[in-house]
Design a protein around this motif. Structure first.
Motif, short mmCIF file in Angstrom:
data_model
loop_
_atom_site.label_atom_id
_atom_site.label_comp_id
_atom_site.label_asym_id
_atom_site.label_seq_id
_atom_site.Cartn_x
_atom_site.Cartn_y
_atom_site.Cartn_z
N ILE A 39 0.85 -1.21 0.00
CA ILE A 39 0.00 0.00 0.00
C ILE A 39 0.88 1.25 0.00
O ILE A 39 2.08 1.18 0.27
CB ILE A 39 -0.98 0.07 1.21
N GLY A 40 0.21 2.40 -0.25
CA GLY A 40 0.94 3.66 -0.30
C GLY A 40 1.10 4.32 1.07
O GLY A 40 2.10 4.97 1.35
N LEU A 41 0.08 4.15 1.92
CA LEU A 41 0.09 4.83 3.22
C LEU A 41 1.01 4.11 4.20
O LEU A 41 1.45 2.99 3.95
CB LEU A 41 -1.34 4.94 3.76
N ASP A 79 0.20 3.28 -6.32
CA ASP A 79 -1.00 2.49 -6.64
C ASP A 79 -0.96 1.95 -8.06
O ASP A 79 -1.27 0.78 -8.30
CB ASP A 79 -2.26 3.37 -6.48
N PRO A 96 -5.65 0.15 -3.75
CA PRO A 96 -5.64 1.56 -4.16
C PRO A 96 -6.96 2.26 -3.88
O PRO A 96 -7.97 1.59 -3.64
CB PRO A 96 -5.44 1.45 -5.67
N SER A 97 -6.93 3.57 -3.93
CA SER A 97 -8.18 4.34 -3.98
C SER A 97 -8.82 4.02 -5.33
O SER A 97 -8.14 3.53 -6.25
CB SER A 97 -7.87 5.83 -3.94
N ASN A 152 -11.05 4.83 2.20
CA ASN A 152 -10.04 5.87 2.40
C ASN A 152 -10.76 7.04 3.09
O ASN A 152 -10.37 7.46 4.16
CB ASN A 152 -9.46 6.26 1.04
N ARG A 155 -12.26 13.49 1.53
CA ARG A 155 -10.98 14.18 1.33
C ARG A 155 -11.12 15.67 1.66
O ARG A 155 -12.14 16.30 1.35
CB ARG A 155 -10.50 13.97 -0.12
N ARG A 176 -1.54 19.12 -5.42
CA ARG A 176 -1.29 17.73 -5.86
C ARG A 176 -2.61 16.95 -5.79
O ARG A 176 -3.32 17.01 -4.79
CB ARG A 176 -0.26 17.07 -4.97
N MET A 178 -4.51 12.96 -6.98
CA MET A 178 -4.22 11.62 -7.47
C MET A 178 -4.34 11.64 -9.00
O MET A 178 -4.84 12.60 -9.58
CB MET A 178 -5.20 10.60 -6.87
N LEU A 199 1.80 9.42 -4.32
CA LEU A 199 1.80 9.79 -2.90
C LEU A 199 3.21 9.84 -2.32
O LEU A 199 3.54 10.71 -1.51
CB LEU A 199 0.96 8.77 -2.12
N ASN A 216 -6.53 15.06 1.04
CA ASN A 216 -6.54 13.70 1.57
C ASN A 216 -7.44 13.67 2.80
O ASN A 216 -7.75 14.72 3.38
CB ASN A 216 -5.11 13.29 1.97
O1 KDG Z 1 -2.58 2.65 -0.65
C1 KDG Z 1 -3.43 3.67 -1.01
C2 KDG Z 1 -2.71 4.94 -1.16
O2 KDG Z 1 -1.58 4.71 -1.93
C3 KDG Z 1 -3.47 6.05 -1.86
O3 KDG Z 1 -4.60 5.64 -2.54
C4 KDG Z 1 -3.68 7.14 -0.86
O4 KDG Z 1 -5.39 8.72 -1.06
C5 KDG Z 1 -4.26 8.41 -1.38
C6 KDG Z 1 -3.44 9.36 -2.18
O5 KDG Z 1 -3.75 10.53 -2.10
O6 KDG Z 1 -2.53 8.95 -2.90
#
Ligand code: KDG
Length: 340
Positions: A39-41, A79, A96-97, A152, A155, A176, A178, A199, A216
């Motif tokens: 994952i990214g977070l 992602d 991912p989102s 998620n 935002r 920024r 996504m 991210l 976010n």
């Molecule tokens: O794992 C999920 C994240 O990588 C991503 O989707 C988080 O909301 C996000 C972003 O802004 O990149």
């Protein structure tokens, strides 16, 4: 003749033994396997807590036969890169989102329309209902097995320059987003100068003032420590971001049915836990951000409505690309569950 009979007897006994062995074992013993999830977070995120729950269920119910390895903070890529790895069969899972999924199939942009879901309960019902399932199933044509929707969340906008209360305040801000055309168009409509960026590059980009801000959920703003490089958070709730917990279709097809069932069940169960944890952590995030020195602005109903009005044409602009039927179907589901 006697010798022949003996030989036949030995051969027969051998054949019986082989078939017995094969029969009673039901074929080979279930294979040990490892599932990698990226994952990214970071590891503090509610998303990671959901992964830990998934790991716990899978390892417990497979009695340790299946090992789940977790990789946070874009260690395995962003992602889009992780979804590419799933399609190629070089990574088992990611989450991912919905936003970057539109790079594979444009109809997914429907979930990223501004101010789409009125609240989380309605989002749960739509995404966990037949329409959500249809979207998950449709990922198989992209080489992805959709397991479940996670969350998620709503935002919010942060930046280092102005306390944003109206769309006019957004004018000229470098934001920024996504990688998603709806997100870009929404911020352009608000007068911002949006840039898509993975991210993993975001913190440094804000620190070096390559961008002025980002958007976010509150938990991410806090847990990724964006307060160190951002001054203002405006609670705009402009998009609701679902997560999609997904598996590589290529690898999925090689799994025995019992493993498929376990992973699907664990993914759903962990999703319920993840959403709950996300909502609990979200409650505290706003106060934590203020404590960390950020100005957190809650909009008045009039101010909030101004953002809705400013972006009301976005759905129409993307209707053709998403598919008119798809937009209508999702909106009808939302309306249906909103009445109850
Ligand atoms: O794992 C999920 C994240 O990588 C991503 O989707 C988080 O909301 C996000 C972003 O802004 O990149």
């Amino acid at each position: 003749m006697k010798k022949m009979g003996k030989l036949m007897g030995v051969l027969l006994a051998g054949m019986v033994a082989v078939s017995l062995l094969a029969g009673c074992g039901g074929g080979a013993a279930p294979e040990k396997r490892t599932i990698k999830v990226g994952i990214g977070l970071n590891e503090q995120s509610p998303q990671y807590k959901g992964l830990e729950k998934f790991k716990e269920i899978v390892e417990r119910d497979s009695k340790g036969r299946i090992e789940v390895q977790l990789f946070a903070s874009s260690q395995l890529g962003d992602d889009t890169k992780m979804m590419t790895a799933l399609r190629a069969g070089t990574l088992e899972m990611t989450c991912p989102s919905t936003a970057p999924i539109s790079g594979l199939d444009k109809k997914w942009m429907v979930f990223d329309l501004p101010f789409l879901f009125p609240n989380e309960e309605v989002a749960d019902k739509v995404l966990d209902g037949p329409v959500g399932q249809k979207y998950l199933d449709s990922l198989s044509t992209q080489g992805i097995k959709g397991i479940a929707f996670w969350e998620n969340g709503y935002r919010q906008l942060t930046n280092s320059k102005v306390n944003v209360k109206t769309p006019a305040d957004v004018k000229g801000l470098k934001i920024r987003t996504m990688e998603n055309p709806v997100h870009l168009a929404t911020f352009r409509t608000l007068g911002a100068n949006p840039t898509p960026m993975p991210l993993g590059e975001l913190f440094t980009s804000m620190q070096q003032h390559i961008v002025d801000g980002q958007e976010n959920p509150l938990t991410t703003i806090y847990l990724q420590k964006y307060y160190e490089v951002q001054k203002y958070t405006s609670v705009t709730n402009h998009f609701y971001s679902p997560f999609v917990f997904m598996f590589s279709q290529k690898i999925w097809n090689t799994l025995p049915k019992e493993d498929q069932e376990l992973i699907a069940r664990a993914g759903k169960e962990a999703g319920i836990y993840q959403r709950k944890t996300n909502r609990e952590m979200m409650q505290e995030a706003s106060a934590s951000l203020e404590k960390a020195g950020m100005v957190v602005t809650r909009l008045t109903p009039e101010q909030a409505q101004a953002f809705v009005d400013a972006t009301k044409d976005i759905a129409g602009q993307f209707e053709a690309e998403i598919g008119k039927d798809n937009v209508q179907e999702v909106k009808a589901e939302i309306a249906k569950y909103s009445q109850k």
